[in-house]
Write an enzyme that holds these catalytic residues in place. Structure first.
Site, PDB file in Angstrom:
ATOM      1  N   GLY A  31       0.866  -1.202   0.132  1.00 22.88           N
ATOM      2  CA  GLY A  31      -0.113  -0.003   0.026  1.00 22.88           C
ATOM      3  C   GLY A  31       0.870   1.156   0.112  1.00 22.88           C
TER       4      GLY A  31
ATOM      5  N   SER B  96     -25.223  -7.334 -25.571  1.00 22.28           N
ATOM      6  CA  SER B  96     -24.704  -6.168 -26.286  1.00 22.28           C
ATOM      7  C   SER B  96     -23.722  -6.661 -27.434  1.00 22.28           C
ATOM      8  CB  SER B  96     -23.861  -5.262 -25.567  1.00 22.28           C
ATOM      9  OG  SER B  96     -22.771  -5.830 -25.001  1.00 22.28           O
ATOM     10  N   GLY B  97     -23.156  -7.925 -27.331  1.00 23.39           N
ATOM     11  CA  GLY B  97     -22.035  -8.538 -28.194  1.00 23.39           C
ATOM     12  C   GLY B  97     -20.873  -8.258 -27.518  1.00 23.39           C
ATOM     13  N   GLY B  98     -20.776  -7.564 -26.329  1.00 19.70           N
ATOM     14  CA  GLY B  98     -19.567  -7.531 -25.678  1.00 19.70           C
ATOM     15  C   GLY B  98     -19.480  -8.768 -24.937  1.00 19.70           C
ATOM     16  N   VAL B  99     -18.050  -8.552 -24.182  1.00 27.17           N
ATOM     17  CA  VAL B  99     -17.586 -10.012 -23.802  1.00 27.17           C
ATOM     18  C   VAL B  99     -18.394 -10.211 -22.353  1.00 27.17           C
ATOM     19  CG1 VAL B  99     -15.579 -11.172 -22.439  1.00 27.17           C
ATOM     20  CG2 VAL B  99     -15.118  -9.350 -24.152  1.00 27.17           C
ATOM     21  N   ASP B 100     -18.756  -9.186 -21.487  1.00 22.37           N
ATOM     22  CA  ASP B 100     -19.358  -9.537 -20.364  1.00 22.37           C
ATOM     23  C   ASP B 100     -20.718 -10.135 -20.560  1.00 22.37           C
ATOM     24  OD1 ASP B 100     -16.869  -8.679 -19.540  1.00 22.37           O
ATOM     25  OD2 ASP B 100     -17.822  -6.507 -18.674  1.00 22.37           O
ATOM     26  N   SER B 101     -21.748  -9.202 -21.449  1.00 17.97           N
ATOM     27  CA  SER B 101     -22.852  -9.844 -21.424  1.00 17.97           C
ATOM     28  C   SER B 101     -23.088 -11.208 -22.261  1.00 17.97           C
ATOM     29  CB  SER B 101     -23.700  -8.627 -22.019  1.00 17.97           C
ATOM     30  OG  SER B 101     -23.472  -8.507 -23.458  1.00 17.97           O
TER      31      SER B 101
ATOM     32  N   LYS C  77     -11.746  -9.809 -15.479  1.00 20.53           N
ATOM     33  CA  LYS C  77     -11.927  -9.998 -16.723  1.00 20.53           C
ATOM     34  C   LYS C  77     -11.092 -11.036 -17.495  1.00 20.53           C
ATOM     35  CE  LYS C  77     -13.578  -7.311 -20.299  1.00 20.53           C
ATOM     36  NZ  LYS C  77     -14.768  -6.566 -20.328  1.00 20.53           N
TER      37      LYS C  77
ATOM     38  N   GLU D 252       4.056 -10.157  -6.385  1.00 15.83           N
ATOM     39  CA  GLU D 252       3.026 -10.202  -7.301  1.00 15.83           C
ATOM     40  C   GLU D 252       3.068  -9.286  -8.867  1.00 15.83           C
ATOM     41  OE1 GLU D 252       3.359  -7.980  -4.911  1.00 15.83           O
ATOM     42  OE2 GLU D 252       2.216  -6.210  -5.004  1.00 15.83           O
TER      43      GLU D 252
ATOM     44  N   HIS E 253       7.784  -7.065  -3.932  1.00 15.06           N
ATOM     45  CA  HIS E 253       6.506  -7.182  -4.564  1.00 15.06           C
ATOM     46  C   HIS E 253       6.715  -8.493  -5.497  1.00 15.06           C
ATOM     47  CE1 HIS E 253       4.505  -3.625  -3.429  1.00 15.06           C
ATOM     48  NE2 HIS E 253       5.491  -3.045  -3.288  1.00 15.06           N
TER      49      HIS E 253
ATOM     50  N   CYS F 112       5.657  -6.131   1.244  1.00 14.56           N
ATOM     51  CA  CYS F 112       5.866  -4.480   1.282  1.00 14.56           C
ATOM     52  C   CYS F 112       5.276  -3.950   2.591  1.00 14.56           C
ATOM     53  CB  CYS F 112       5.410  -3.874  -0.004  1.00 14.56           C
ATOM     54  SG  CYS F 112       6.048  -2.242  -0.180  1.00 14.56           S
ATOM     55  N   TYR F 113       4.064  -3.039   2.451  1.00 18.12           N
ATOM     56  CA  TYR F 113       3.551  -2.612   3.640  1.00 18.12           C
ATOM     57  C   TYR F 113       2.991  -3.778   4.257  1.00 18.12           C
ATOM     58  CZ  TYR F 113       0.443   0.336   6.401  1.00 18.12           C
ATOM     59  OH  TYR F 113      -0.473   1.175   7.391  1.00 18.12           O
TER      60      TYR F 113
END
Ligand code: XMP
Length: 516
Positions: free
Chosen positions: A60, A229-234, A372, A177, A175, A87-88
């Site tokens: 952080g 909508s044609g988008g990935v999520d929907s 995502k 990550e 870090h 780290c933090y």
């Protein structure tokens, strides 16, 4: 909706700084262990109740001594749950367990050579004696708390890693990550799989099976509606729900006519023909063009398109009998509020849905625990085509924000043709998908040119291609000149009304990715 952690061994990531916590949560999931981001001040009682299999303390931006710095409940360190701090996080551990963090003002930022000083370290097992790590800190631990042994150092940081295996406490100043730490993912996996003994069982198939089970339990025999909508999520929501509840699902695809070449057809092909989903395809292009006629203000365009979407959607939704649920493609980063003071608070309905008077559906958000990249993987696993799963971000209002000035059918057709060439050419060159987004823009200007023996007075097309990690900042893509030349030739030869092609060499900031 019950969450995964009731069935899955879960790692809690204590959020001392949102972007660090999200990255750690993703790395844990890449190690096939389910992770959840929780507020840094989660109480020991709550941790005991929810029984995570392990805990990671994120980095952080604050100094542990700063006024108002975020602090964990020290009792969490006494629960006997394996804990790893970064780290933090190492400083929090040292602070609460009696270590010392002198204020030296000698920070370390960027690459550093990590030297493993204890060959019997559990955490650093398999990490070579020297390797590269990534540091980003001002203060560091000067004296490790009693019971800890120091296991690594760098030139400027004497305690780069420490551990007390008896109490199950491990920490690094660097870090693990971030990708710059050579053995970072290895260290995370050692902690998860070998130290905490969590098996790598969080797989795409597993995610799908569990989500399907959860959806079935939640929905029962009710009907569900989903805006596509044609988008990935929907698209992934639709495919997943279809897997779970079959023909209890109806999808409404509001086709505003502002999509790219062949995109609307692809949505219909994929969902109706391939998945056999009950799909209502509303061809609303005329309606939209009428509403948008003469409108030039970008915000006004967005507003009209957004409002009309819900208008059309609810017109269709209310024609159906017995719908109880509305499915939404909310993702995990959407539900986590960033920032230290309110860390990891769950946002309340970030997408408020404008239900018409007398209409209400309960929300079902089957992707709300996923990042995502996981959503894309689920989509592929469910058999969605690559063009949908790896679709570039595309604004909800579509080509309307890529046509400067008013929108006409003719301009839409022109931009669609030019954009298709840009997508085809850059797509063929960029096989690694290194360019974040690329598309054409049709500005509201004309210029003089000459083609054959004739003077022309046509529109230019602007090519926009950017590299980016998250769309917050972006750099214009250094495309090869030959590729630019080929696109320019093709667009001018193949697209009527275009007599000039320009390449946008503006980064974000100061530009935005889109032109409107
Ligand atoms: P800008 O242009 O602000 O865009 O740099 C950042 C990212 O957001 C996308 N974008 C939108 N997406 N509705 C959306 O769903 C919109 O109105 C919209 N405007 C921009 C843009 O494509 C980029 O990925």
């Amino acid at each position: 909706m019950s969450s995964y952690h009731e069935e899955q061994p879960t790692v809690f990531v204590l959020d001392f700084g949102a972007q660090y916590a999200q990255l750690i949560a993703r790395r844990v999931r890449e190690a096939r262990v389910y992770s959840e981001i929780v507020p840094f001040d989660i109480s020991a009682e709550e941790v005991s109740r929810r029984k995570p299999a392990a805990i990671i303390l994120s980095g952080g931006p604050a100094s542990v001594y700063a006024e108002g710095a975020p602090h964990m409940d020290p009792a969490v360190l006494e629960l006997g749950i394996p804990i790893l701090g970064f780290c933090y996080g190492i400083q929090e551990m040292a602070l609460h367990l009696g270590g010392e963090i002198p204020k030296t003002d000698i920070g370390e930022y960027g690459f550093a050579e990590l030297s493993v000083t204890a060959t019997d370290s559990l955490l650093l097992d398999g990490v070579p004696v020297t390797s590269q790590c990534w540091m980003s800190h001002r203060d560091s631990v000067g004296t490790a708390p009693a019971g800890f042994s120091v296991t690594a150092r760098t030139a400027t940081t004497a305690i780069a890693a420490m551990e007390d295996p008896t109490r199950g406490l491990f920490a690094t100043q660097f870090h693990p990550e971030v990708a710059h730490t050579e053995f970072g993912q290895h260290i995370i996996e050692t902690f998860l799989h070998h130290i905490a003994g969590i098996p790598p069982v969080w797989t795409m198939v597993n995610i799908i099976d569990e989500t399907v089970a959860l959806v079935r339990e939640q929905v029962g025999t009710d009907r569900v509606i989903c805006g596509l909508s044609g988008g990935v999520d929907s698209s992934v929501v639709a495919a997943l729900l279809h897997r779970a509840i079959g023909d209890q699902l109806t999808c409404v695809f509001v086709d505003h006519g502002m999509m790219r070449l062949d995109e609307a057809e692809q949505v219909v092909r994929t969902f109706r023909d391939q998945f056999h989903i009950d799909l209502i395809h509303v061809d609303a292009e005329d309606r939209y063009l009428e509403l948008l006629a003469g409108v030039t203000d970008p915000e006004r365009k967005r507003h009209i398109i957004g409002e009309e979407f819900w208008q059309v959607f609810f017109e269709e939704a209310t024609k159906l009998e017995g719908v109880k649920w509305l499915a939404q493609g909310t993702l995990y980063p959407d539900v986590i509020e960033s920032g230290n003071k309110t860390a990891a608070k769950i946002k309340s309905h970030h997408n408020l849905i404008p239900f018409p008077a007398g209409v209400h559906f309960d929300l079902i958000e089957p992707l709300k625990a996923l990042f995502k990249d996981e959503v894309r993987a689920v989509g592929s696993e469910l058999g969605l085509p690559d063009e949908i799963v790896h679709r570039q971000p595309f604004p909800g209002p579509g080509l309307a924000v890529r046509i400067i000035g008013d929108i006409t059918r003719e301009k839409l057709d022109t931009l669609r043709s030019a954009d298709a060439i840009i997508r085809e050419e850059i797509g063929a060159w960029d096989t690694e998908r290194s360019v974040w987004q690329y598309f054409g823009v049709l500005p509201d200007i004309r210029s003089v040119g000459v083609m054959g023996d004739e003077r022309t007075y046509g529109h230019p097309i602007i090519i926009r291609a950017v590299s980016s990690a998250d769309a917050m900042t972006a750099d214009w893509a250094r495309l090869p000149h030959d590729l630019l030349a080929k696109m320019s030739n093709r667009i001018i030869n193949e697209v009527e009304g275009i007599n000039r092609v320009a390449y946008d060499i503006t980064s974000k900031p100061p530009g935005t990715i889109e032109w409107e």
